[in-house]
Write an enzyme that holds these catalytic residues in place. Structure first.
Site, mmCIF file in Angstrom:
data_model
loop_
_atom_site.group_PDB
_atom_site.id
_atom_site.type_symbol
_atom_site.label_atom_id
_atom_site.label_comp_id
_atom_site.label_asym_id
_atom_site.label_seq_id
_atom_site.Cartn_x
_atom_site.Cartn_y
_atom_site.Cartn_z
ATOM 1 N N GLU A 93 0.708 -1.012 -0.037
ATOM 2 C CA GLU A 93 -0.527 -0.200 -0.137
ATOM 3 C C GLU A 93 1.307 1.177 -0.117
ATOM 4 O O GLU A 93 1.662 1.968 0.612
ATOM 5 C CB GLU A 93 -1.006 0.264 0.934
ATOM 6 N N ASN A 104 -11.830 -0.933 -0.936
ATOM 7 C CA ASN A 104 -11.120 -1.513 -0.429
ATOM 8 C C ASN A 104 -12.271 -0.583 1.139
ATOM 9 O O ASN A 104 -12.638 0.603 1.300
ATOM 10 C CB ASN A 104 -9.995 -0.532 0.093
ATOM 11 N N GLU A 105 -12.685 -1.767 2.594
ATOM 12 C CA GLU A 105 -13.433 -2.000 3.379
ATOM 13 C C GLU A 105 -14.275 -0.625 3.860
ATOM 14 O O GLU A 105 -14.420 0.469 4.057
ATOM 15 C CB GLU A 105 -12.026 -1.331 4.848
ATOM 16 N N ASN A 129 -6.307 1.730 2.737
ATOM 17 C CA ASN A 129 -7.089 3.143 3.001
ATOM 18 C C ASN A 129 -6.774 3.790 1.842
ATOM 19 O O ASN A 129 -8.655 4.477 1.160
ATOM 20 C CB ASN A 129 -7.306 3.404 3.874
ATOM 21 N N GLN A 160 1.605 -6.646 5.784
ATOM 22 C CA GLN A 160 1.519 -6.198 4.329
ATOM 23 C C GLN A 160 2.952 -6.449 4.147
ATOM 24 O O GLN A 160 3.463 -7.462 4.656
ATOM 25 C CB GLN A 160 1.499 -4.243 3.983
ATOM 26 N N TYR A 173 -7.194 -8.070 11.935
ATOM 27 C CA TYR A 173 -6.351 -7.908 12.440
ATOM 28 C C TYR A 173 -6.188 -8.894 13.695
ATOM 29 O O TYR A 173 -7.079 -8.207 14.690
ATOM 30 C CB TYR A 173 -5.437 -6.660 12.117
ATOM 31 N N GLU A 181 -6.681 -8.922 3.504
ATOM 32 C CA GLU A 181 -5.485 -8.328 5.120
ATOM 33 C C GLU A 181 -5.925 -9.482 5.305
ATOM 34 O O GLU A 181 -7.397 -9.403 6.885
ATOM 35 C CB GLU A 181 -6.305 -7.154 5.087
#
Ligand code: AHR
Length: 508
Positions: A32, A177-178, A77, A355, A249, A296
């Site tokens: 990212e 994304n999200e 993000n 990542q 996470y 992720e």
């Protein structure tokens, strides 16, 4: 915490019972435009080991050694405010832009063309995300045309003029994304997002019906939106997507035993998502199967200072953000999460460790200096290198333990893969107990006569040991001499908080 009295974890390996193939895409990662992942991570033209394109060759080497398959790009993000056009064309004409997601400045020295070039050098499959935050369907279609059409149109000819004669043939695309996260620029309700994602997917498929499209699932299992978001988004998009994303996470903020429950939590999350997918499939009477892109996942000590973005008038280029330093215990958790992803290979068709470099990453770099491996590098690299063929179903019988709010889960987490062609079976096992060693006792007669070719364990007396730039090699996976295979039975001693890999050659 409670521990059980039995100290043996058992299973039977039977090659007739498979879950599905080992998918190379399980071993994906994520790059990212965040912190130093791109700038001074994969790209640093002034570095003594930079190649002619400005890519760090030491990072390229470590990426290959890590065994990464796909790499998701450019966010995260970040993508929700990204104008991809800023990152193509003559570098000196590219604008520097505010990156609102990470309160930074992006100089746009790296864009789609550089990433495509880097992917070839790294030997990875690119997985591209489109901006469905501040932008929408048209920008996504333009980017797809730029990337995948060979020539003869405005955007494809622009790519040619920028030096890439042939289209990149990128297959996997993330539709935003999200998008349920209030932190996301342009975040949406499930219905708003579902309709936009469906329209965008529909248009993208008109350009290339064979794309593999990933709709955004909820940002985390803890989101209030989780579940209903999946139902609504899948209802809107089911016929035009292939995968729904999962992000998770593990903070490791509670006690160690709670941290070691991460694999079990991921298992529950996968089962929940599968039930949401299959509910929609059944309501729609569809014969199509949507699966999961777990794009992720990692340990992320989110509440630490490293994760705080700059504020106010400070908009730095490539600040050190999310530079978590991982412990041995974190590496055991990462190994267990990978075991969990493999164990669910029937429904998890792709995954990305978040990542790759510097940002919650297995690879770290010093600007102008060395690249080095975190503890988490080792279980990932070994699993990626040796898991092959089919994932076997194991009915694990193990002492039960509890950690935090996760109760009565198996102390032994294991998966086995069988590569019949190569004549090799591999067992990956984690002892999740924070306190007690465990004897692994496996019935392997189904494999015929076997020989142990390699057995390694990653563990350490000091569970909080972290690799540093000065010392990244004091704790490495070491030979486990307790492993014995005899008369159809395999036994091994697994220390508390340990990750192990046992490779068996099958005698033909
Ligand atoms: O990987 C770090 C961030 O975590 C990503 O940008 C975002 O998608 C997630 O919240």
């Amino acid at each position: 915490m409670s521990t059980a009295k039995t100290a043996a974890g058992k299973f039977t390996i039977d090659p007739a019972f498979t879950v599905g193939p080992v998918r190379r895409r399980t071993f994906g990662a994520f790059v990212e435009h965040l912190g130093r992942c791109v700038y001074t991570g994969i790209f640093e033209p002034e570095h003594p080991q930079a190649d002619e394109d400005g890519f760090r060759t030491d990072v390229l080497e470590l990426t290959r050694e890590l065994g990464v398959s796909t790499v998701r790009y450019p966010g995260g993000n970040f993508v929700s405010g990204y104008r991809w056009e800023d990152g193509v064309g003559p570098v000196e004409q590219r604008p520097a832009r505010l990156d609102l997601a990470w309160h930074s400045t992006d100089p746009n020295l790296v864009g789609v063309d550089e990433f495509a070039k880097w992917s070839v050098k790294a030997g990875v499959e690119p997985m591209m995300a489109v901006n469905l935050g501040t932008r929408g369907t048209q920008a996504a279609l333009d980017l797809l045309e730029y990337c995948n059409i060979d020539g003869g149109t405005a955007f494809s000819d622009q790519r040619k003029a920028n030096g890439a004669e042939n289209g990149y043939g990128i297959k996997m695309w993330c539709l935003g994304n999200e998008m349920d996260g209030p932190w996301q620029i342009g975040h949406k309700s499930a219905l708003e997002y579902g309709r936009l994602a469906a329209d965008t997917a529909h248009g993208m498929r008109m350009i290339d019906p064979d794309l593999e499209l990933v709709a955004c699932g909820s940002s985390a299992p803890t989101m209030a939106t989780f579940g209903e978001w999946e139902r609504v988004v899948l209802t809107e998009t089911y016929d035009v997507i292939d995968l729904i994303s999962a992000h998770q996470y593990f903070e490791g903020a509670g006690d160690l035993q709670e941290h070691l429950a991460a694999g079990q939590k991921m298992e529950f999350f996968i089962r929940d998502i599968v039930s949401h997918i299959d509910h929609v499939k059944s309501v729609r009477k569809s014969t199509k199967q949507v699966n999961i892109s777990f794009d992720e996942w990692n340990v992320w000590h989110m509440s630490r200072a490293e994760s705080k973005a700059p504020t106010g008038k400070d908009w730095p280029v490539a600040p050190a953000l999310l530079e978590d330093k991982y412990t041995v215990a974190d590496a055991v958790v990462v190994g267990d999460l990978l075991i969990t992803l493999l164990r669910n290979t029937d429904r998890v068709h792709a995954a990305s460790l978040a990542q790759l470099v510097n940002v919650i990453a297995p690879i770290m770099t010093v600007p102008g200096g060395r690249a080095w491996k975190q503890t988490t590098f080792h279980p990932f690299a070994l699993t990626s290198r040796h898991a092959a063929g089919a994932v076997l179903q194991l009915a694990v019988e193990s002492p039960l333990i509890s950690g935090g709010t996760t109760k009565d889960f198996s102390a032994l987490s294991a998966v086995a893969t069988l590569d019949a062609e190569a004549g090799e079976a591999v067992i990956f096992a984690v002892n999740r107990s924070a306190t007690d060693p465990l004897t692994l006792d496996a019935a392997v007669a189904g494999l015929g006569s076997v020989r142990v070719v390699e057995a390694v364990t990653y563990a350490n007396k000091d569970l909080y040991w972290r690799a540093t730039v000065e010392d990244s090699t004091s704790v490495l996976p070491a030979a486990n001499v307790s492993v014995k295979a005899d008369g159809g039975r395999l036994t091994a001693e697994l220390p508390a908080v340990s990750w192990s890999m046992i490779r068996l050659a099958l005698d033909s």
